[in-house]
Design a protein around this motif. Sequence first.
Motif, PDB file in Angstrom:
ATOM      1  N   ASP A   1      51.326  41.226  33.399  1.00  0.00           N
ATOM      2  CA  ASP A   1      50.876  39.896  32.980  1.00  0.00           C
ATOM      3  C   ASP A   1      49.405  39.617  33.245  1.00  0.00           C
ATOM      4  O   ASP A   1      48.824  38.750  32.612  1.00  0.00           O
ATOM      5  CB  ASP A   1      51.672  38.819  33.736  1.00  0.00           C
ATOM      6  N   LEU A   2      48.853  40.314  34.220  1.00  0.00           N
ATOM      7  CA  LEU A   2      47.520  39.959  34.717  1.00  0.00           C
ATOM      8  C   LEU A   2      46.553  41.124  34.582  1.00  0.00           C
ATOM      9  O   LEU A   2      46.951  42.281  34.583  1.00  0.00           O
ATOM     10  CB  LEU A   2      47.617  39.546  36.197  1.00  0.00           C
ATOM     11  N   ILE A   3      45.287  40.782  34.503  1.00  0.00           N
ATOM     12  CA  ILE A   3      44.250  41.811  34.418  1.00  0.00           C
ATOM     13  C   ILE A   3      43.028  41.306  35.193  1.00  0.00           C
ATOM     14  O   ILE A   3      42.700  40.115  35.146  1.00  0.00           O
ATOM     15  CB  ILE A   3      43.935  42.153  32.935  1.00  0.00           C
TER      16      ILE A   3
ATOM     17  N   GLU B   1      45.582  45.816  36.964  1.00  0.00           N
ATOM     18  CA  GLU B   1      46.342  45.419  35.795  1.00  0.00           C
ATOM     19  C   GLU B   1      47.825  45.395  36.135  1.00  0.00           C
ATOM     20  O   GLU B   1      48.336  46.312  36.759  1.00  0.00           O
ATOM     21  CB  GLU B   1      46.097  46.431  34.673  1.00  0.00           C
ATOM     22  N   THR B   2      48.497  44.352  35.757  1.00  0.00           N
ATOM     23  CA  THR B   2      49.948  44.333  35.841  1.00  0.00           C
ATOM     24  C   THR B   2      50.431  43.997  34.435  1.00  0.00           C
ATOM     25  O   THR B   2      49.629  43.904  33.510  1.00  0.00           O
ATOM     26  CB  THR B   2      50.444  43.252  36.830  1.00  0.00           C
TER      27      THR B   2
END
Lengths: 124, 124
Positions: free
Chosen positions: B13-15, B10-11
């Motif tokens: 913006d992203l998963i 997970e960041t």
Amino acid sequence: MINKDPNVRETHDLIASDLVIGTSVYDSQGNHIGQVEKLILEKRGGRISYAVLSFGGFLGVGDDHYPLPWEKLDYDESLAGFRIDTTKEQLEGAPHFARDQEFNWDAENGRRVYDYYEVRPYWI
Amino acid sequence: MINKDPNVRETHDLIASDLVIGTSVYDSQGNHIGQVEKLILEKRGGRISYAVLSFGGFLGVGDDHYPLPWEKLDYDESLAGFRIDTTKEQLEGAPHFARDQEFNWDAENGRRVYDYYEVRPYWI
């Protein structure tokens, strides 16, 4: 079209994630080269940023993770897998990271991935 | 942010899909209501058309599948799950299909799902 699952797993336009993740990937010569390990998704916007291909190693040991633009994967019902229009040799030079290594999913690395495969990044 | 996985899951913006599929879903009151069963993806375009929530039944028996617009799912690290801003009662009236039933993922049904949750369909 034959569905192995009672739910629709694939239509002309849509495909279920359980038909994607864990599914075999074949190169442009039809060689089995690995499988889709996972997808990296945008939290907002709901796009697939990358499909992560596991490739290399032997019997799943020592394989690396290769982020691919989703557009590179073409589902082939006869193979029950994805084809990519890339050779094994081209893939060997592509951006990748070790399975146990942390990858930095930033825009610069993303750009590098899309550039390598000559796919226009969807975010620009 | 603590990652249980050595890869980035997970960041901002992203998963990663492995943090989505099988993950618990909580309603607007914080009640555990089910889990994300799968994602329905566009073959072209690479968007997530729906997240499929399994909900109802007892201990996974007899639960139905509820397609949700991806925008409805909000990942909450403290819960290690998704929150949706919908009550259990609202969900009970939502479009759904039986686990063993074939669902017709056409535009009209898609429209019905997005309308129910008052999310503008991304395809119009």
